[in-house]
Design a protein around this motif. Structure first.
Motif, PDB file in Angstrom:
ATOM      1  N   ALA A 115       0.832  -1.208   0.000  1.00  0.00           N
ATOM      2  CA  ALA A 115       0.000   0.000   0.000  1.00  0.00           C
ATOM      3  C   ALA A 115       0.864   1.254   0.000  1.00  0.00           C
ATOM      4  CB  ALA A 115      -0.930  -0.006   1.213  1.00  0.00           C
ATOM      5  N   ALA A 116       1.952   1.226   0.763  1.00  0.00           N
ATOM      6  CA  ALA A 116       2.875   2.370   0.795  1.00  0.00           C
ATOM      7  C   ALA A 116       3.530   2.568  -0.563  1.00  0.00           C
ATOM      8  CB  ALA A 116       3.929   2.141   1.871  1.00  0.00           C
ATOM      9  N   ARG A 117       3.940   1.487  -1.191  1.00  0.00           N
ATOM     10  CA  ARG A 117       4.598   1.589  -2.493  1.00  0.00           C
ATOM     11  C   ARG A 117       3.702   2.259  -3.528  1.00  0.00           C
ATOM     12  NH1 ARG A 117       4.897  -0.834  -7.310  1.00  0.00           N
ATOM     13  NH2 ARG A 117       3.191  -2.291  -6.833  1.00  0.00           N
ATOM     14  N   ILE A 118       2.406   1.944  -3.452  1.00  0.00           N
ATOM     15  CA  ILE A 118       1.464   2.521  -4.411  1.00  0.00           C
ATOM     16  C   ILE A 118       1.101   3.955  -4.049  1.00  0.00           C
ATOM     17  CG2 ILE A 118      -0.873   2.321  -5.352  1.00  0.00           C
ATOM     18  CD1 ILE A 118       0.983   0.143  -6.361  1.00  0.00           C
ATOM     19  N   SER A 119       0.808   4.215  -2.784  1.00  0.00           N
ATOM     20  CA  SER A 119       0.233   5.505  -2.392  1.00  0.00           C
ATOM     21  C   SER A 119       1.252   6.625  -2.218  1.00  0.00           C
ATOM     22  CB  SER A 119      -0.588   5.349  -1.107  1.00  0.00           C
ATOM     23  OG  SER A 119       0.194   4.820  -0.048  1.00  0.00           O
ATOM     24  N   ASP A 148      -6.083   5.907  -3.443  1.00  0.00           N
ATOM     25  CA  ASP A 148      -6.969   5.006  -2.694  1.00  0.00           C
ATOM     26  C   ASP A 148      -7.292   3.758  -3.516  1.00  0.00           C
ATOM     27  OD1 ASP A 148      -8.427   6.608  -0.196  1.00  0.00           O
ATOM     28  OD2 ASP A 148      -7.884   7.969  -1.804  1.00  0.00           O
ATOM     29  N   ARG A 149      -7.734   3.992  -4.736  1.00  0.00           N
ATOM     30  CA  ARG A 149      -8.229   2.895  -5.561  1.00  0.00           C
ATOM     31  C   ARG A 149      -7.114   1.951  -5.998  1.00  0.00           C
ATOM     32  NH1 ARG A 149     -12.320   6.962  -8.791  1.00  0.00           N
ATOM     33  NH2 ARG A 149     -14.085   6.726  -7.364  1.00  0.00           N
ATOM     34  N   GLU A 150      -5.987   2.519  -6.401  1.00  0.00           N
ATOM     35  CA  GLU A 150      -4.886   1.665  -6.853  1.00  0.00           C
ATOM     36  C   GLU A 150      -4.296   0.864  -5.694  1.00  0.00           C
ATOM     37  OE1 GLU A 150      -1.951   3.743  -9.086  1.00  0.00           O
ATOM     38  OE2 GLU A 150      -3.306   4.126 -10.771  1.00  0.00           O
ATOM     39  N   ALA A 151      -4.190   1.486  -4.516  1.00  0.00           N
ATOM     40  CA  ALA A 151      -3.632   0.780  -3.362  1.00  0.00           C
ATOM     41  C   ALA A 151      -4.528  -0.384  -2.963  1.00  0.00           C
ATOM     42  CB  ALA A 151      -3.443   1.736  -2.191  1.00  0.00           C
ATOM     43  N   GLU A 152      -5.844  -0.165  -2.907  1.00  0.00           N
ATOM     44  CA  GLU A 152      -6.724  -1.271  -2.519  1.00  0.00           C
ATOM     45  C   GLU A 152      -6.710  -2.379  -3.565  1.00  0.00           C
ATOM     46  OE1 GLU A 152     -11.393  -2.227  -1.625  1.00  0.00           O
ATOM     47  OE2 GLU A 152     -10.549  -0.383  -0.774  1.00  0.00           O
ATOM     48  N   ALA A 153      -6.696  -2.020  -4.826  1.00  0.00           N
ATOM     49  CA  ALA A 153      -6.665  -3.033  -5.877  1.00  0.00           C
ATOM     50  C   ALA A 153      -5.399  -3.891  -5.761  1.00  0.00           C
ATOM     51  CB  ALA A 153      -6.736  -2.370  -7.251  1.00  0.00           C
ATOM     52  N   ILE A 182     -13.132  -7.115   2.792  1.00  0.00           N
ATOM     53  CA  ILE A 182     -14.018  -5.956   2.858  1.00  0.00           C
ATOM     54  C   ILE A 182     -13.132  -4.734   2.691  1.00  0.00           C
ATOM     55  CG2 ILE A 182     -15.595  -4.590   4.271  1.00  0.00           C
ATOM     56  CD1 ILE A 182     -16.277  -7.162   5.806  1.00  0.00           C
ATOM     57  N   GLY A 183     -13.411  -3.910   1.688  1.00  0.00           N
ATOM     58  CA  GLY A 183     -12.614  -2.715   1.463  1.00  0.00           C
ATOM     59  C   GLY A 183     -13.483  -1.502   1.210  1.00  0.00           C
ATOM     60  N   GLU A 184     -12.958  -0.339   1.562  1.00  0.00           N
ATOM     61  CA  GLU A 184     -13.741   0.890   1.389  1.00  0.00           C
ATOM     62  C   GLU A 184     -14.045   1.159  -0.080  1.00  0.00           C
ATOM     63  OE1 GLU A 184     -13.840   5.601   2.625  1.00  0.00           O
ATOM     64  OE2 GLU A 184     -11.974   4.479   2.879  1.00  0.00           O
ATOM     65  N   GLU A 185     -13.106   0.897  -0.969  1.00  0.00           N
ATOM     66  CA  GLU A 185     -13.267   1.310  -2.358  1.00  0.00           C
ATOM     67  C   GLU A 185     -13.975   0.276  -3.228  1.00  0.00           C
ATOM     68  OE1 GLU A 185     -12.744   4.337  -2.731  1.00  0.00           O
ATOM     69  OE2 GLU A 185     -11.670   4.573  -0.840  1.00  0.00           O
ATOM     70  N   TYR A 186     -13.808  -1.016  -2.945  1.00  0.00           N
ATOM     71  CA  TYR A 186     -14.331  -2.046  -3.837  1.00  0.00           C
ATOM     72  C   TYR A 186     -15.283  -3.027  -3.157  1.00  0.00           C
ATOM     73  CZ  TYR A 186     -10.877  -0.233  -7.087  1.00  0.00           C
ATOM     74  OH  TYR A 186     -10.146   0.604  -7.913  1.00  0.00           O
ATOM     75  N   GLY A 187     -15.737  -2.681  -1.950  1.00  0.00           N
ATOM     76  CA  GLY A 187     -16.822  -3.418  -1.344  1.00  0.00           C
ATOM     77  C   GLY A 187     -16.439  -4.776  -0.744  1.00  0.00           C
ATOM     78  N   GLU A 188     -17.436  -5.674  -0.669  1.00  0.00           N
ATOM     79  CA  GLU A 188     -17.293  -6.941   0.049  1.00  0.00           C
ATOM     80  C   GLU A 188     -17.134  -8.116  -0.905  1.00  0.00           C
ATOM     81  OE1 GLU A 188     -20.731  -7.387   2.497  1.00  0.00           O
ATOM     82  OE2 GLU A 188     -20.085  -5.854   3.926  1.00  0.00           O
ATOM     83  N   ASP A 189     -16.284  -9.042  -0.501  1.00  0.00           N
ATOM     84  CA  ASP A 189     -16.132 -10.314  -1.196  1.00  0.00           C
ATOM     85  C   ASP A 189     -16.091 -11.417  -0.138  1.00  0.00           C
ATOM     86  OD1 ASP A 189     -15.515 -12.466  -2.820  1.00  0.00           O
ATOM     87  OD2 ASP A 189     -13.411 -11.896  -3.078  1.00  0.00           O
ATOM     88  N   ARG A 190     -17.141 -12.170  -0.016  1.00  0.00           N
ATOM     89  CA  ARG A 190     -17.278 -13.258   0.962  1.00  0.00           C
ATOM     90  C   ARG A 190     -17.019 -12.794   2.396  1.00  0.00           C
ATOM     91  NH1 ARG A 190     -13.113 -17.182  -1.522  1.00  0.00           N
ATOM     92  NH2 ARG A 190     -12.243 -15.142  -2.039  1.00  0.00           N
ATOM     93  N   PRO A 191     -17.759 -11.810   2.868  1.00  0.00           N
ATOM     94  CA  PRO A 191     -17.549 -11.304   4.229  1.00  0.00           C
ATOM     95  C   PRO A 191     -17.954 -12.286   5.314  1.00  0.00           C
ATOM     96  CG  PRO A 191     -19.522 -10.336   3.291  1.00  0.00           C
ATOM     97  CD  PRO A 191     -18.856 -11.112   2.174  1.00  0.00           C
ATOM     98  N   LEU A 244      -9.927  -3.530   4.729  1.00  0.00           N
ATOM     99  CA  LEU A 244      -8.964  -2.597   4.166  1.00  0.00           C
ATOM    100  C   LEU A 244      -9.506  -1.174   4.068  1.00  0.00           C
ATOM    101  CD1 LEU A 244      -8.098  -4.805   1.036  1.00  0.00           C
ATOM    102  CD2 LEU A 244      -7.061  -4.948   3.327  1.00  0.00           C
ATOM    103  N   ASP A 245      -8.709  -0.238   4.524  1.00  0.00           N
ATOM    104  CA  ASP A 245      -8.921   1.172   4.204  1.00  0.00           C
ATOM    105  C   ASP A 245      -7.602   1.648   3.591  1.00  0.00           C
ATOM    106  OD1 ASP A 245      -9.543   3.814   3.952  1.00  0.00           O
ATOM    107  OD2 ASP A 245     -10.238   4.094   6.008  1.00  0.00           O
ATOM    108  N   PRO A 246      -7.519   1.692   2.268  1.00  0.00           N
ATOM    109  CA  PRO A 246      -6.218   1.928   1.630  1.00  0.00           C
ATOM    110  C   PRO A 246      -5.579   3.258   2.001  1.00  0.00           C
ATOM    111  CG  PRO A 246      -8.006   2.141   0.046  1.00  0.00           C
ATOM    112  CD  PRO A 246      -8.602   1.549   1.290  1.00  0.00           C
ATOM    113  N   ILE A 247      -6.406   4.290   2.153  1.00  0.00           N
ATOM    114  CA  ILE A 247      -5.912   5.564   2.684  1.00  0.00           C
ATOM    115  C   ILE A 247      -6.963   6.106   3.635  1.00  0.00           C
ATOM    116  CG2 ILE A 247      -5.230   7.937   2.207  1.00  0.00           C
ATOM    117  CD1 ILE A 247      -4.107   7.049  -0.435  1.00  0.00           C
TER     118      ILE A 247
END
Length: 261
Positions: free
Chosen positions: A15-19, A45-50, A66-75, A83-86
């Motif tokens: 996340a640091a490398r991206i943001s 935000d979006r690139e780090a979470e991806a 579960i992430g702020e930008e891209y929602g839930e996947d099997r919560p 995840l909160d990328p930023i």
């Protein structure tokens, strides 16, 4: 470190490398708040979470996210990365080094590993089964919340009192009036400073699960506590109270319970 702790640190570094290259540079900002008010999200935000999601899928394909930008996947599965990328996007776009990358692992409904990363300061605050530590420059420093027996001796924090409702603002004002000193605008970094023994109490409301999940293991590993405004475990109500010394909890809850959801 445990396997999951090591992986959480790896995610924070990704996340640091991206943001970090976007910080204080050109970075597209979009307002996702609409009529509810300005709520910025950036390309960082979006690139780090991806990027984090790709690493999780490769390493632990059975885990949920579960992430702020891209929602839930099997919560609903046993292990879920939150995840909160930023966190602190307003600080990010203002050039203030108080934003963080937040990463948590929830197991059987409870956050057990948490990372608060601040890339510009080269700090990663880690909490989990093996304890709490701050990673910086290749070294490690144990995290230990400090003793503070009385609210009138406490340094307290919240991100912005304007985020409180009327009843919540009254409760916060009462806590602030009793405290020695209050600091504003630190977002999740305030919880890192609580775990490091610099701040004694943080109170906030309207937090989403990605805002608070990473904070719980970090604060608890440092000897502190995180509850809602009723004194129970944090929940979907979004009201959070963190203390470095358990003796402050009940003193603060005298006021906060009056506005508890």
């Amino acid at each position: 470190m445990t396997e999951y702790e090591e992986f959480a640190v790896d995610l924070a570094r990704e996340a640091a490398r991206i943001s970090l290259p976007y910080f204080r540079g050109a970075c597209e900002t979009v307002d996702k708040g609409g009529a509810a008010g300005f709520d910025p999200v950036t390309l960082a935000d979006r690139e780090a979470e991806a990027a984090i999601r790709r690493l999780i899928a490769d390493r632990y394909p059975a885990h949920g996210v579960i992430g702020e930008e891209y929602g839930e996947d099997r919560p609903e599965v046993e292990h879920v990365w939150i995840l909160d990328p930023i966190d602190g996007t307003r600080a990010f776009i203002a050039g203030l080094p108080l934003w963080t990358n937040l990463i948590a692992l929830r197991t059987e409904g409870r956050p057990i590993v948490g990372v608060i990363g601040q890339p510009y300061l080269d700090e990663i605050f880690l909490g989990g089964p093996s304890g709490g530590r701050m990673l910086k420059g290749g070294g490690e420093t144990p995290l230990r919340a400090r003793a503070c027996a009385h609210l009138n001796e406490a340094l307290i924090a919240t991100t912005d009192p304007d985020l409180f409702t009327g009843a919540e603002l009254g409760a916060w004002t009462q806590v602030r009036a009793a405290a020695r000193l209050a600091r504003l605008g630190c977002d999740a970094y305030a919880y890192a400073m609580l775990a490091a023994g610099r701040i004694d109490l943080v109170a906030e409301s309207a937090l989403k699960v990605w805002d608070w999940s990473a904070l719980v293991p970090v604060v608890e590993a440092a000897g502190g506590e995180v509850t809602n405004w009723r004194g129970a475990a944090p929940d979907g109500g979004g009201q959070v109270l963190a203390v470095g010394d358990a003796r402050l909890r009940d003193q603060a809850l005298v006021a906060l319970r009056r506005a508890a959801l």
